[in-house]
Design an enzyme around this catalytic site. Sequence first.
Site, PDB file in Angstrom:
ATOM      1  N   ASP A 185     -11.488  -0.929   3.873  1.00 47.16           N
ATOM      2  CA  ASP A 185     -11.640  -1.119   5.313  1.00 47.16           C
ATOM      3  C   ASP A 185     -11.909   0.216   5.998  1.00 47.16           C
ATOM      4  O   ASP A 185     -11.559   1.282   5.483  1.00 47.16           O
ATOM      5  CB  ASP A 185     -10.394  -1.794   5.910  1.00 47.16           C
ATOM      6  CG  ASP A 185      -9.193  -0.870   5.938  1.00 47.16           C
ATOM      7  OD1 ASP A 185      -8.888  -0.272   4.887  1.00 47.16           O
ATOM      8  OD2 ASP A 185      -8.543  -0.743   6.987  1.00 47.16           O
ATOM      9  N   GLU A 186     -12.553   0.147   7.140  1.00 45.40           N
ATOM     10  CA  GLU A 186     -12.706   1.268   8.075  1.00 45.40           C
ATOM     11  C   GLU A 186     -13.292   2.526   7.426  1.00 45.40           C
ATOM     12  O   GLU A 186     -12.932   3.647   7.789  1.00 45.40           O
ATOM     13  CB  GLU A 186     -11.349   1.576   8.742  1.00 45.40           C
ATOM     14  CG  GLU A 186     -10.790   0.406   9.538  1.00 45.40           C
ATOM     15  CD  GLU A 186      -9.469   0.704  10.210  1.00 45.40           C
ATOM     16  OE1 GLU A 186      -9.203   0.148  11.290  1.00 45.40           O
ATOM     17  OE2 GLU A 186      -8.680   1.501   9.632  1.00 45.40           O
ATOM     18  N   GLU A 197       0.877  -1.171   0.000  1.00 44.78           N
ATOM     19  CA  GLU A 197       0.000   0.000   0.000  1.00 44.78           C
ATOM     20  C   GLU A 197       0.913   1.220   0.000  1.00 44.78           C
ATOM     21  O   GLU A 197       1.640   1.463   0.966  1.00 44.78           O
ATOM     22  CB  GLU A 197      -0.911   0.006   1.218  1.00 44.78           C
ATOM     23  CG  GLU A 197      -1.888   1.173   1.201  1.00 44.78           C
ATOM     24  CD  GLU A 197      -2.797   1.220   2.408  1.00 44.78           C
ATOM     25  OE1 GLU A 197      -3.473   2.266   2.580  1.00 44.78           O
ATOM     26  OE2 GLU A 197      -2.830   0.252   3.183  1.00 44.78           O
ATOM     27  N   TYR A 211       0.356  -9.114  12.976  1.00 41.28           N
ATOM     28  CA  TYR A 211       0.711  -7.726  12.696  1.00 41.28           C
ATOM     29  C   TYR A 211       2.006  -7.322  13.406  1.00 41.28           C
ATOM     30  O   TYR A 211       2.318  -7.818  14.499  1.00 41.28           O
ATOM     31  CB  TYR A 211      -0.397  -6.784  13.179  1.00 41.28           C
ATOM     32  CG  TYR A 211      -1.510  -6.567  12.191  1.00 41.28           C
ATOM     33  CD1 TYR A 211      -1.854  -7.534  11.264  1.00 41.28           C
ATOM     34  CD2 TYR A 211      -2.236  -5.387  12.196  1.00 41.28           C
ATOM     35  CE1 TYR A 211      -2.888  -7.331  10.363  1.00 41.28           C
ATOM     36  CE2 TYR A 211      -3.278  -5.165  11.305  1.00 41.28           C
ATOM     37  CZ  TYR A 211      -3.595  -6.147  10.392  1.00 41.28           C
ATOM     38  OH  TYR A 211      -4.610  -5.941   9.507  1.00 41.28           O
ATOM     39  N   ASP A 218       1.411   2.888  12.194  1.00 37.72           N
ATOM     40  CA  ASP A 218       0.451   3.701  12.940  1.00 37.72           C
ATOM     41  C   ASP A 218       1.127   4.828  13.719  1.00 37.72           C
ATOM     42  O   ASP A 218       0.562   5.911  13.871  1.00 37.72           O
ATOM     43  CB  ASP A 218      -0.346   2.814  13.890  1.00 37.72           C
ATOM     44  CG  ASP A 218      -1.227   1.819  13.140  1.00 37.72           C
ATOM     45  OD1 ASP A 218      -0.892   1.499  11.984  1.00 37.72           O
ATOM     46  OD2 ASP A 218      -2.226   1.360  13.704  1.00 37.72           O
ATOM     47  N   ASN A 271      -5.933   2.299  -0.783  1.00 36.72           N
ATOM     48  CA  ASN A 271      -7.080   2.037   0.068  1.00 36.72           C
ATOM     49  C   ASN A 271      -8.205   3.008  -0.273  1.00 36.72           C
ATOM     50  O   ASN A 271      -7.991   4.214  -0.394  1.00 36.72           O
ATOM     51  CB  ASN A 271      -6.688   2.159   1.541  1.00 36.72           C
ATOM     52  CG  ASN A 271      -7.600   1.353   2.442  1.00 36.72           C
ATOM     53  OD1 ASN A 271      -8.698   0.951   2.046  1.00 36.72           O
ATOM     54  ND2 ASN A 271      -7.150   1.106   3.653  1.00 36.72           N
TER      55      ASN A 271
END
Length: 614
Positions: free
Chosen positions: A293-294, A191, A392, A436, A232
Site C-alpha cells: 500500500d501507499e 505487521e 479502524y 499513526d 509492508n
Amino acid sequence: MIAAPLPGAAASASAASVAAAAPPVTVPALSDWTPQEGSYSFGRHTRLVVDVHDKEARDVAATLAEDLRQAGHGAVPVADSGQGAVRGGDVVVRVDPAREGALGKEGYALTAGRTLTITGATEAGAFYGTRTLLQLLAGGHRIPAGRTVDVPQYAERGVGVCACYIHITTQWLENLVRDMAYHKLNQLLLELKVKSDAHPEANSWGYYTKDEIRRLVALGEKYHVTIIPEINSPGHMDPWIENRPELQLTDSDGKPQPSRLDVTSPEAFAYYTSLIDEYGEVFTADSWHMGADEYMLGSDFAKYPHVLEYARKKYGPGATPQDAFIDFVNRVHDYAAAKGKRLRIWNDGLTGDNTVPVEPGTTVEHWLNVRTKPSELLAQGYPLLNASYSLYLVRGGFHMNTKSLYEQRWDPRSFEGEKVASREGITGAKISLWPDNGRGETENEVAEAMDLPLRYVAQTTWGVPHPDATYEAFAARAKTVGHAPGHRDLTRLPVAEGTYTLRDTQGRAAPADWRISRTPDGYATLTSAATGRCAETRSGKLTLNTPLQPGTPVTQETCSATNTLQRWQLTKVRGGYRLTNAITQMALHVTADGRLLQYPADQQPPAVWRLAAH
C-alpha cells in the site's frame, strides 16, 4: 439433572417457559436455538468426557479444562468415554468428520440437558463449541436446556495490529489472542519487526525476539488463531532499509527514499525475500502479507523514470510504471507460493493504471476507496477481505464508531465506496489498529477502546449483524460475557500509591525519592519528591512522535496528566520491580554514576528496583 420445581413455581411456569425460549447470552449470539425443558447444571462432579482414541477431542478437552480452572470453575478432570456411562453434569466433547456437511470446518452442535454435548466436524469446530460453553458459564453454572447448530457466515474473522514501529507488549498481544478466540475470531494480522540475525543493521527498536514470537504463535495455535505476519513493501520499508540506501528507490535528483524499496533492483528483491525466509523460522501460517500500500504516497512515478524503463523493457512499450510495481507484487507472490504460502495485499495499489494483472489467488484486503471497486475485484476472482477504514482504531486519532455501525446493520459486504449484493467471494472482515501517533494513547487505553469493536466484528462475521434491538442491549450482552479465561488485568498497580526510595539490586539509587501515583489507565507516574517534576523519556530520534532511540536519558520534566511519555509500567519481578515506559516499551536502566537511561530488555538488563516506602 433437572431441578425439582420450587413450591408455587407452577403459577409462573408460563412466564418461565417464555424466558427459557430465548437463547442464552453469548457473543456472537446464537441465531439458532431450540429450547427444551429443564436445564444443564455444571458442578463439582462434572467431567469432560472424550473418546480416548480421539486425539483432537482430547486436545480440545485439555484446553477447556485449563480454561475452566482459570475462569474459576475448579479442576475438571478429563475422562475416557469407555470408562463407564456418561453421568449427569458431564460435558461430552466429540469430533465427528461425518458432520462436516452440516457443520463445516468451524461450526459445532451443542446440546444442553442432563449432560452437555459439543460436537464439531473438526477440532476447530469442537473448540468453538467450548468457547460457547465458557461464555454460558460466565452467566452461572445452570444453563437452560436446548440445542444449537452454530456455523460461521465468513471464513476469516479477524484483527489487524501494526506493531511495526511502536512495540506492543507480548502480554497485551496474548490477551488479544485469548479474547479473539473466546469470541470466535480466528485470524490475527501482525505487521511487526522480528529481530533479524541475517540483517542486524535493520534492528532498530521496537522489534520482537524470535523466542517472543514463537511463544505467541504457539498460543495462537492452541487457541485456533492464525497469526499472519506482514512486512509492508515496497513502500513503508523504512524500518528495514533506513541503513541500506543502496536498496532505496532513488529519484531523478539522485535522492534515495528511505521508505521505498527499489522494485527494479534484484538486490532489493533478494533482501525482501530473505526476510520472508527468516520470518518462516518463527511464523507457521500458510499466508504472507506483503502490504503493497501507499508506495507513491506523497510522490508519483514521474520522479522515478527508471521504473517506467524497467516496465517497458519487461512488458513492452505499452507498459506503465504501475506494471513494475505489480511485477514486484507478483514476484513476491511466486516466491511465497514456492514456500507454501498464499499472498495477501492491501487494495489501494490496484489503481487500474496497470496492464499487468495481479496473480490469481492473491487475497486483497480492501481498506480504501480507489478507482478499482470491490465488485470489480470479485468479478476478477480475487478473494476479498473487508478491512474498511470504518473499522479502524488509530492510536490517538480516528476510532471506529461501533454504535453507528450497529444501528446501520453494517455487515462485511459494506466496503469503502461500495456495498456488494452477495457474500460470494468475500472471505470476511477485520478491525485494524494503527499507531499513526505512537504516543497518542497507551496500550491499556487502546484495549478499552477496542473492547466493543472487537465483539461487534466477531458478531457480524460469525452471525447476524443485529442480534439485539438496540446497541445498548448488545453492549450489555458483551459485558455479561466478559473477557476470556486467562485474560490478565494489565491495569493493576502492584504497589500502593505513596513515596518511595528506589534502589536497584546493586545498591544504586534513582536520584531523589519518588511519589508513585496510579494513572486512570493503570500505569504509574513517578514524581520527584524534591522537585515536583515527573520522570519522562523525550530525547533521541522520534518515530511517529515517539522517542524510540535506545540509551537515551530519562529526565525530570513538568508533570502533565495528558503526557503518555510520563506513564510507566510497574511490573513485579523476582527481587523487586521493573519500570518500563508505557509508550516506548523500553525499561529503566541505571548507570554506575546514577543516570537513568531507557533500553530494550535484550540490550541492557533492566534494573530490578527495590522500593522502600516513606
